[in-house]
Write a protein that holds these residues in place. Structure first.
Motif, PDB file in Angstrom:
ATOM      1  N   ARG A  13      56.697  26.483  38.531  1.00  0.00           N
ATOM      2  CA  ARG A  13      57.045  27.146  37.931  1.00  0.00           C
ATOM      3  C   ARG A  13      57.519  26.308  36.630  1.00  0.00           C
ATOM      4  NH1 ARG A  13      62.438  27.230  39.147  1.00  0.00           N
ATOM      5  NH2 ARG A  13      62.273  26.115  40.845  1.00  0.00           N
ATOM      6  N   GLU A  14      55.997  25.858  36.617  1.00  0.00           N
ATOM      7  CA  GLU A  14      56.145  24.798  35.248  1.00  0.00           C
ATOM      8  C   GLU A  14      55.851  25.997  34.102  1.00  0.00           C
ATOM      9  OE1 GLU A  14      54.285  21.520  35.575  1.00  0.00           O
ATOM     10  OE2 GLU A  14      55.678  20.341  37.146  1.00  0.00           O
ATOM     11  N   PRO A  15      55.712  25.974  32.610  1.00  0.00           N
ATOM     12  CA  PRO A  15      55.190  26.704  31.641  1.00  0.00           C
ATOM     13  C   PRO A  15      53.407  26.451  31.966  1.00  0.00           C
ATOM     14  CG  PRO A  15      57.248  25.673  30.359  1.00  0.00           C
ATOM     15  CD  PRO A  15      56.919  24.704  31.675  1.00  0.00           C
ATOM     16  N   THR A  16      52.865  26.914  31.541  1.00  0.00           N
ATOM     17  CA  THR A  16      51.663  27.269  31.645  1.00  0.00           C
ATOM     18  C   THR A  16      51.510  28.175  30.088  1.00  0.00           C
ATOM     19  OG1 THR A  16      51.155  29.328  32.737  1.00  0.00           O
ATOM     20  CG2 THR A  16      50.946  26.815  33.787  1.00  0.00           C
ATOM     21  N   ASP A  17      50.011  27.897  29.689  1.00  0.00           N
ATOM     22  CA  ASP A  17      49.165  28.309  28.208  1.00  0.00           C
ATOM     23  C   ASP A  17      49.189  29.779  29.117  1.00  0.00           C
ATOM     24  OD1 ASP A  17      49.580  25.470  26.531  1.00  0.00           O
ATOM     25  OD2 ASP A  17      47.800  25.327  27.394  1.00  0.00           O
ATOM     26  N   VAL A 311      46.525  45.767  34.781  1.00  0.00           N
ATOM     27  CA  VAL A 311      46.845  43.900  34.199  1.00  0.00           C
ATOM     28  C   VAL A 311      48.137  43.639  33.148  1.00  0.00           C
ATOM     29  CG1 VAL A 311      45.822  41.765  33.706  1.00  0.00           C
ATOM     30  CG2 VAL A 311      44.225  43.232  35.496  1.00  0.00           C
ATOM     31  N   ARG A 312      46.695  44.322  32.288  1.00  0.00           N
ATOM     32  CA  ARG A 312      48.670  43.948  31.315  1.00  0.00           C
ATOM     33  C   ARG A 312      49.143  44.565  31.596  1.00  0.00           C
ATOM     34  NH1 ARG A 312      43.785  46.145  27.743  1.00  0.00           N
ATOM     35  NH2 ARG A 312      44.752  48.462  28.107  1.00  0.00           N
ATOM     36  N   THR A 336      34.355  46.792  46.026  1.00  0.00           N
ATOM     37  CA  THR A 336      34.674  45.841  45.253  1.00  0.00           C
ATOM     38  C   THR A 336      33.553  45.631  43.749  1.00  0.00           C
ATOM     39  OG1 THR A 336      36.989  45.473  45.482  1.00  0.00           O
ATOM     40  CG2 THR A 336      36.429  45.087  43.277  1.00  0.00           C
ATOM     41  N   PRO A 337      32.759  46.386  42.556  1.00  0.00           N
ATOM     42  CA  PRO A 337      31.898  46.015  42.170  1.00  0.00           C
ATOM     43  C   PRO A 337      32.491  44.192  41.192  1.00  0.00           C
ATOM     44  CG  PRO A 337      32.249  48.464  41.445  1.00  0.00           C
ATOM     45  CD  PRO A 337      33.617  47.410  42.702  1.00  0.00           C
ATOM     46  N   PRO A 338      31.201  43.620  41.691  1.00  0.00           N
ATOM     47  CA  PRO A 338      31.693  42.229  40.925  1.00  0.00           C
ATOM     48  C   PRO A 338      31.617  42.516  39.175  1.00  0.00           C
ATOM     49  CG  PRO A 338      29.843  42.013  42.672  1.00  0.00           C
ATOM     50  CD  PRO A 338      30.459  43.478  42.729  1.00  0.00           C
ATOM     51  N   ARG A 339      31.514  42.956  38.891  1.00  0.00           N
ATOM     52  CA  ARG A 339      31.658  42.822  37.531  1.00  0.00           C
ATOM     53  C   ARG A 339      33.371  43.515  36.757  1.00  0.00           C
ATOM     54  NH1 ARG A 339      31.112  48.543  35.181  1.00  0.00           N
ATOM     55  NH2 ARG A 339      30.374  49.625  36.630  1.00  0.00           N
ATOM     56  N   HIS A 340      33.745  44.412  37.305  1.00  0.00           N
ATOM     57  CA  HIS A 340      34.975  45.098  38.351  1.00  0.00           C
ATOM     58  C   HIS A 340      36.019  44.121  38.003  1.00  0.00           C
ATOM     59  CE1 HIS A 340      34.378  49.966  38.799  1.00  0.00           C
ATOM     60  NE2 HIS A 340      33.781  49.222  37.514  1.00  0.00           N
ATOM     61  N   VAL A 341      36.010  42.693  38.592  1.00  0.00           N
ATOM     62  CA  VAL A 341      36.033  41.500  38.316  1.00  0.00           C
ATOM     63  C   VAL A 341      35.968  41.201  37.426  1.00  0.00           C
ATOM     64  CG1 VAL A 341      36.817  39.086  40.958  1.00  0.00           C
ATOM     65  CG2 VAL A 341      35.858  42.090  41.933  1.00  0.00           C
ATOM     66  N   ALA A 342      35.175  40.484  37.461  1.00  0.00           N
ATOM     67  CA  ALA A 342      34.991  40.035  36.179  1.00  0.00           C
ATOM     68  C   ALA A 342      35.683  40.403  34.917  1.00  0.00           C
ATOM     69  CB  ALA A 342      33.795  39.976  35.602  1.00  0.00           C
ATOM     70  N   ALA A 343      36.267  41.203  34.607  1.00  0.00           N
ATOM     71  CA  ALA A 343      37.247  42.228  33.724  1.00  0.00           C
ATOM     72  C   ALA A 343      38.339  42.293  33.929  1.00  0.00           C
ATOM     73  CB  ALA A 343      36.732  43.894  34.304  1.00  0.00           C
ATOM     74  N   MET A 344      38.673  42.437  35.529  1.00  0.00           N
ATOM     75  CA  MET A 344      40.712  41.307  35.956  1.00  0.00           C
ATOM     76  C   MET A 344      40.640  40.396  35.252  1.00  0.00           C
ATOM     77  SD  MET A 344      41.918  40.915  38.847  1.00  0.00           S
ATOM     78  CE  MET A 344      41.300  39.617  39.613  1.00  0.00           C
ATOM     79  N   VAL A 345      39.413  39.480  35.467  1.00  0.00           N
ATOM     80  CA  VAL A 345      39.614  38.337  35.649  1.00  0.00           C
ATOM     81  C   VAL A 345      39.741  37.599  34.018  1.00  0.00           C
ATOM     82  CG1 VAL A 345      38.743  35.414  35.624  1.00  0.00           C
ATOM     83  CG2 VAL A 345      38.788  36.596  37.572  1.00  0.00           C
ATOM     84  N   GLU A 346      38.624  38.326  33.164  1.00  0.00           N
ATOM     85  CA  GLU A 346      38.854  38.068  31.278  1.00  0.00           C
ATOM     86  C   GLU A 346      40.227  38.790  30.998  1.00  0.00           C
ATOM     87  OE1 GLU A 346      36.739  40.555  28.644  1.00  0.00           O
ATOM     88  OE2 GLU A 346      35.239  38.795  29.495  1.00  0.00           O
ATOM     89  N   GLU A 347      40.881  40.124  31.686  1.00  0.00           N
ATOM     90  CA  GLU A 347      41.950  39.810  31.268  1.00  0.00           C
ATOM     91  C   GLU A 347      43.038  39.218  31.292  1.00  0.00           C
ATOM     92  OE1 GLU A 347      44.056  42.873  28.334  1.00  0.00           O
ATOM     93  OE2 GLU A 347      41.265  43.065  28.681  1.00  0.00           O
ATOM     94  N   VAL A 348      43.017  38.848  32.508  1.00  0.00           N
ATOM     95  CA  VAL A 348      44.773  38.032  32.925  1.00  0.00           C
ATOM     96  C   VAL A 348      44.645  36.956  31.962  1.00  0.00           C
ATOM     97  CG1 VAL A 348      45.268  36.878  34.730  1.00  0.00           C
ATOM     98  CG2 VAL A 348      44.420  39.025  35.295  1.00  0.00           C
ATOM     99  N   HIS A 349      43.655  36.145  31.672  1.00  0.00           N
ATOM    100  CA  HIS A 349      42.974  34.831  31.015  1.00  0.00           C
ATOM    101  C   HIS A 349      43.431  35.410  29.870  1.00  0.00           C
ATOM    102  CE1 HIS A 349      40.621  32.842  33.680  1.00  0.00           C
ATOM    103  NE2 HIS A 349      41.921  32.470  34.063  1.00  0.00           N
ATOM    104  N   TYR A 351      45.397  38.629  28.157  1.00  0.00           N
ATOM    105  CA  TYR A 351      46.000  38.974  27.637  1.00  0.00           C
ATOM    106  C   TYR A 351      47.400  38.010  27.788  1.00  0.00           C
ATOM    107  CZ  TYR A 351      49.833  42.505  27.523  1.00  0.00           C
ATOM    108  OH  TYR A 351      50.634  43.438  26.794  1.00  0.00           O
ATOM    109  N   SER A 352      46.760  37.416  29.064  1.00  0.00           N
ATOM    110  CA  SER A 352      48.518  36.576  29.274  1.00  0.00           C
ATOM    111  C   SER A 352      48.319  35.160  28.173  1.00  0.00           C
ATOM    112  CB  SER A 352      48.471  36.219  30.599  1.00  0.00           C
ATOM    113  OG  SER A 352      47.087  34.803  30.909  1.00  0.00           O
ATOM    114  N   ARG A 353      47.561  34.899  27.504  1.00  0.00           N
ATOM    115  CA  ARG A 353      47.616  33.947  27.310  1.00  0.00           C
ATOM    116  C   ARG A 353      47.718  34.459  25.746  1.00  0.00           C
ATOM    117  NH1 ARG A 353      44.807  28.673  26.403  1.00  0.00           N
ATOM    118  NH2 ARG A 353      43.100  29.670  28.148  1.00  0.00           N
ATOM    119  N   ALA A 354      47.464  35.431  25.248  1.00  0.00           N
ATOM    120  CA  ALA A 354      48.016  35.689  23.666  1.00  0.00           C
ATOM    121  C   ALA A 354      50.410  36.131  24.107  1.00  0.00           C
ATOM    122  CB  ALA A 354      47.253  37.277  23.535  1.00  0.00           C
TER     123      ALA A 354
END
Length: 384
Positions: A13-17, A311-312, A336-349, A351-354
């Motif tokens: 529960r520490e802050p993360t970027d 994800v957002r 599950t198509p792997p490219r859909h997993v790639a979209a999820m991981v990319e959006e998590v990183h 959007y959450s960074r912003a």
């Protein structure tokens, strides 16, 4: 040393970027490279019991996606198999135990297995995976998660003999002969503690307890049989100096009703299935535990723009507060198509960074520091 410790800091529960992400069953049938490795191995069990193959499969999703953690490739039924119950995987039917325990004499003969003798292939795989995770500078790239089934979930398979819809055998035994169920749970608790301690000794950085069938129980039965056993496992792990600093995640499928009780189990984090609202869960759990989850795995069958929107929505629901690990609400679906997993991981990183950066610039929301979060928000908005 870890090149990327974001997952572990989120567990603390520490802050993360940004919000770290990994996927339950991330090494599995949705990846064509996994299917090739399994075909070469000959069977799922042969694959899991070969440290070289288990290492290869554990690393496959990390080669495709910038995930923030690896999870040991194995199965929760390794413990019953080590007890001599005869694990096999049947096409179209899943795992089966050749010798389920349904009679009092069977249960009386049960013993916790010798981890070093019967499950050495698991600890050997962990050591190999840790070595293979090192980057060019010799630093481990991401944390490695070890795991076990919960004592109750293991008991379900041990009595039923495999996956079950109504749990009639084990529930009949639970109400008619609770003493027999308690003996199974006592043995399983001892075995799970030994198993997880062995995984810690081999080098895992975090642990996860999968209470897959806890949600099948009535309220009082869950408290007495599933939750109590999980709490005993965690308490006994904490008695070991090696395990003292290793974070433990507990995932009870269908456990949203018991979130507060699970948060008091001694766990560092709770995995949530997709039926739980993240905003509400954060308020209910307070500052006691981190939360992991909880996108519906079926979302990954939708088009990428829908995946990104979902994800957002999940990230917005939790908010820019410490203590969130993004994951699915259960294991990833094989189709599950792997490219859909790639979209999820990319959006998590992304959007959450912003989201985290925006929050850090608002002194009226919260102030981030390396050691913790200082809240300057109204009580109704505070995390927990």
């Amino acid at each position: 040393m870890l090149a990327n410790d974001t997952f572990l800091r989120a567990l603390a529960r520490e802050p993360t970027d940004y919000t770290p992400v990994w996927i339950m069953r991330q090494a599995g049938r949705y990846l064509p490279e996994y299917n090739k490795t399994r075909a070469r191995a000959g069977s799922f069990l042969a694959l899991a019991q070969n440290p070289d193959d288990a290492t290869e499969v554990t690393l496959q999703p990390l080669a495709r996606f910038p995930l923030d953690a690896a999870i040991l490739f194995s199965d929760i039924l390794t413990i019953p198999d080590a007890m001599g119950l005869g694990l096999a995987f049947e096409a179209g039917r899943g795992p089966r135990l050749a010798h389920p325990v349904r009679e009092e004499a069977d249960i009386a003969r049960l013993q916790a297995p010798s981890i070093d003798l019967a499950l050495r292939y698991v600890t050997d795989a962990i050591r190999q995976i840790r070595y293979a995770l090192r980057n060019a500078n010799g630093i481990q790239r991401v944390p490695l998660i070890g795991f076990s089934g919960s004592p109750w979930t293991l008991a379900c398979y041990m009595v039923e003999g495999g996956p079950c819809d109504d749990f009639r055998r084990i529930k009949s035994m639970l109400y008619a002969r609770p003493d027999l169920i308690q003996r199974i749970l006592d043995i399983n608790t001892r075995a799970v503690v030994d198993y997880l301690n062995a995984q810690i000794g081999a080098g895992v950085n975090a642990l996860m307890i999968f209470d897959t069938w806890g949600g099948a129980l009535a309220h009082r039965a869950f408290q007495h049989f599933s939750l109590a056993s999980i709490a005993r496992v965690i308490a006994q792990l904490r008695q070991s100096r090696a395990a003292e600093q290793i974070p433990v995640i507990v995932f009870t499928k269908g456990g949203g009703l018991w979130l507060e009780a699970l948060a008091a189990s001694g766990a560092d984090a709770l995995g949530l299935d997709w039926t739980v609202d993240l905003a509400s869960a954060r308020q209910r759990a307070g500052k006691r535990v981190a939360l992991q989850g909880n996108l519906d795995p079926a979302v990954l069958l939708a088009p990428p723009d829908i995946i990104r929107a979902e994800v957002r929505a999940a990230l917005d629901a939790y908010g820019p507060y410490p203590g969130h690990i993004f994951n699915l609400g259960h294991g990833i679906l094989p189709c599950t198509p792997p490219r859909h997993v790639a979209a999820m991981v990319e959006e998590v990183h992304a959007y959450s960074r912003a989201l985290h950066q925006k929050a850090s610039k608002k002194p009226d929301l919260c102030t981030f520091s390396r050691t913790g979060l200082t809240n300057q928000v109204q009580p109704s908005e505070a995390p927990g």
